[in-house]
Design a protein around this motif. Structure first.
Motif, PDB file in Angstrom:
ATOM      1  N   LEU A  58       0.822  -1.215   0.000  1.00 55.73           N
ATOM      2  CA  LEU A  58       0.000   0.000   0.000  1.00 55.73           C
ATOM      3  C   LEU A  58       0.856   1.266   0.000  1.00 55.73           C
ATOM      4  O   LEU A  58       0.641   2.155  -0.808  1.00 55.73           O
ATOM      5  N   VAL A  59       1.808   1.366   0.912  1.00 51.36           N
ATOM      6  CA  VAL A  59       2.674   2.550   0.975  1.00 51.36           C
ATOM      7  C   VAL A  59       4.011   2.165   0.350  1.00 51.36           C
ATOM      8  O   VAL A  59       4.768   1.388   0.910  1.00 51.36           O
ATOM      9  N   GLY A  60       4.277   2.709  -0.809  1.00 53.04           N
ATOM     10  CA  GLY A  60       5.416   2.274  -1.604  1.00 53.04           C
ATOM     11  C   GLY A  60       6.733   2.905  -1.209  1.00 53.04           C
ATOM     12  O   GLY A  60       6.854   3.547  -0.156  1.00 53.04           O
ATOM     13  N   PRO A  61       7.758   2.763  -2.055  1.00 52.86           N
ATOM     14  CA  PRO A  61       9.082   3.321  -1.777  1.00 52.86           C
ATOM     15  C   PRO A  61       9.023   4.811  -1.467  1.00 52.86           C
ATOM     16  O   PRO A  61       8.279   5.566  -2.104  1.00 52.86           O
ATOM     17  N   ASN A  62       9.799   5.208  -0.460  1.00 52.61           N
ATOM     18  CA  ASN A  62       9.881   6.608  -0.021  1.00 52.61           C
ATOM     19  C   ASN A  62       8.565   7.164   0.503  1.00 52.61           C
ATOM     20  O   ASN A  62       8.436   8.371   0.728  1.00 52.61           O
ATOM     21  N   ASP A  74      -6.831   0.810  -2.722  1.00 55.05           N
ATOM     22  CA  ASP A  74      -6.326   0.045  -1.584  1.00 55.05           C
ATOM     23  C   ASP A  74      -7.419  -0.848  -1.015  1.00 55.05           C
ATOM     24  O   ASP A  74      -7.170  -2.003  -0.651  1.00 55.05           O
ATOM     25  N   GLY A  75      -8.628  -0.306  -0.937  1.00 53.44           N
ATOM     26  CA  GLY A  75      -9.756  -1.100  -0.453  1.00 53.44           C
ATOM     27  C   GLY A  75     -10.012  -2.309  -1.327  1.00 53.44           C
ATOM     28  O   GLY A  75     -10.281  -3.411  -0.831  1.00 53.44           O
ATOM     29  N   GLU A  92       0.487   1.936  11.629  1.00 56.40           N
ATOM     30  CA  GLU A  92      -0.438   2.328  10.564  1.00 56.40           C
ATOM     31  C   GLU A  92      -1.774   2.721  11.202  1.00 56.40           C
ATOM     32  O   GLU A  92      -2.673   1.899  11.346  1.00 56.40           O
ATOM     33  N   GLY A  93      -1.879   3.994  11.591  1.00 55.31           N
ATOM     34  CA  GLY A  93      -3.079   4.436  12.296  1.00 55.31           C
ATOM     35  C   GLY A  93      -4.351   4.351  11.483  1.00 55.31           C
ATOM     36  O   GLY A  93      -5.456   4.410  12.030  1.00 55.31           O
ATOM     37  N   TRP A  94      -4.225   4.166  10.188  1.00 57.57           N
ATOM     38  CA  TRP A  94      -5.366   4.169   9.275  1.00 57.57           C
ATOM     39  C   TRP A  94      -5.818   2.771   8.887  1.00 57.57           C
ATOM     40  O   TRP A  94      -6.854   2.608   8.258  1.00 57.57           O
ATOM     41  N   ILE A  95      -5.071   1.733   9.264  1.00 62.14           N
ATOM     42  CA  ILE A  95      -5.345   0.406   8.701  1.00 62.14           C
ATOM     43  C   ILE A  95      -6.660  -0.191   9.191  1.00 62.14           C
ATOM     44  O   ILE A  95      -7.376  -0.831   8.422  1.00 62.14           O
ATOM     45  N   ASP A  96      -7.013   0.003  10.455  1.00 54.75           N
ATOM     46  CA  ASP A  96      -8.259  -0.584  10.956  1.00 54.75           C
ATOM     47  C   ASP A  96      -9.469  -0.008  10.241  1.00 54.75           C
ATOM     48  O   ASP A  96     -10.418  -0.735   9.927  1.00 54.75           O
ATOM     49  N   SER A 101     -13.806  -0.578   6.267  1.00 54.03           N
ATOM     50  CA  SER A 101     -14.537  -0.005   5.130  1.00 54.03           C
ATOM     51  C   SER A 101     -14.477  -0.907   3.903  1.00 54.03           C
ATOM     52  O   SER A 101     -15.403  -0.918   3.084  1.00 54.03           O
ATOM     53  N   SER A 102     -13.396  -1.677   3.772  1.00 54.66           N
ATOM     54  CA  SER A 102     -13.263  -2.552   2.600  1.00 54.66           C
ATOM     55  C   SER A 102     -14.148  -3.785   2.705  1.00 54.66           C
ATOM     56  O   SER A 102     -14.509  -4.394   1.689  1.00 54.66           O
ATOM     57  N   GLY A 103     -14.476  -4.178   3.937  1.00 54.37           N
ATOM     58  CA  GLY A 103     -15.268  -5.390   4.120  1.00 54.37           C
ATOM     59  C   GLY A 103     -14.489  -6.664   3.847  1.00 54.37           C
ATOM     60  O   GLY A 103     -15.071  -7.740   3.691  1.00 54.37           O
TER      61      GLY A 103
END
Length: 309
Positions: A58-62, A74-75, A92-96, A101-103
């Protein structure tokens, strides 16, 4: 019109072509789809999963996972995955939110599970900030000993999801662990050559606490364990005074940090800005830190060069 013989020949050719393409298609379809939240973790998963696994990072290089904003794509990646590998430790504060949301029904695996946690500076070790990691420093991969725990967790999760690949995952993990042993020996060897009184550096944000604990280089940072927070004027003034008092030789800017603060500190203290180092993300694949092992090797060589000269 085709003669009977030509028609049979044509049909046989089509069947042969179709048959020859099946293994490739089947191989692609049979790959275990997994998601890794950031580039360092994605590299570890690829080393252990190899050709049996299709990894989406999800979060790539740099990229800075502290401040990342997930996208609709991402979802979709999460909904297709069998496993979602995260660092954990509230990195990763956003992962939960993304998982919810993605189900997705993917198994969520925290790669850092089982590491001995170190506290961030908000627990009375320095700046007194709260950076949203619940008091713990999430950058556990900066110790290669911890990286070995990551490897074991990744290996076991892949085996649980793909029993048929057990032997492959075990062999890949064993091979990777040997390579980690080799790079850790190099790290310790280079640290040993640095005069003890010079084993102090300044980095952009507080991502090297596990490195410090494991290898004995003191690390001071104006920013806390998350890049979301900004260093206060008081923090910067304190560090400038410390650099002058202790004659700290070098400051290092990370690939996920703004260089301007460190440039100001270097200008006011006369400290040298060392080579760019990598803390929370790899470089591009053809860069100096395209893999986790390359990252650890690059960082210790950068520290060694600046502190030994």
């Amino acid at each position: 019109m085709l003669t009977r013989r030509a028609a049979v020949s044509f049909l046989a050719g089509c069947l042969t072509l179709a048959a020859s393409s099946l293994p490739v298609a089947a191989q692609t379809a049979d790959k275990l789809k997994v998601v890794a939240t950031f580039s360092i973790l994605g590299d570890m998963v690829r080393n252990i999963g190899d050709e049996r696994v299709e990894v989406a990072t999800l979060v790539g290089p740099n990229g800075d996972a502290h401040v990342y904003s997930p996208t609709p794509a991402d979802g979709r990646r999460l909904t297709e995955a069998k496993i979602v590998f995260t660092n954990g430790l509230k990195f990763e504060g956003w992962i939960d939110r993304l998982v919810k949301s993605s189900g997705t029904r993917a198994e969520k695996v925290e790669a850092a599970k089982g590491v001995k946690l170190l506290k961030g500076e908000e627990e009375g070790q320095g700046h007194g900030h709260d950076h949203g990691h619940g008091g713990s420093d999430p950058h556990a991969w900066q110790s290669i000993g911890n990286a070995k725990i990551y490897v074991a967790n990744i290996r076991d999760a892949l085996i649980a999801a793909d029993e048929a690949g057990k032997a492959t995952y075990q062999a890949n993990a064993a091979s990777y662990l040997k390579r980690l042993d080799e790079v850790e020996a190099e790290v310790k060897g280079l640290v040993a050559k640095i005069p003890p009184e010079r084993r102090r550096i300044i980095t952009s944000h507080d991502a090297f606490r596990y490195f410090e604990e494991a290898y004995g280089i003191d690390v001071v940072a104006p920013q806390g364990v998350s890049t979301e927070s900004e260093a206060s004027a008081r923090d910067v003034a304190r560090i400038i005074q410390q650099i002058k008092r202790e004659k700290i030789a070098a400051v290092f800017v990370e690939n996920v940090s703004d260089a301007r603060l460190m440039e100001r500190i270097a200008k006011e203290t006369g400290a040298t800005i060392g080579s760019r180092v990598y803390s929370d993300a790899l470089s591009e694949p053809n860069g100096p830190a395209g893999t986790y092992i390359d990252m650890m090797r690059h960082n210790i060589r950068a520290f060694s060069t600046a502190l030994s000269s």
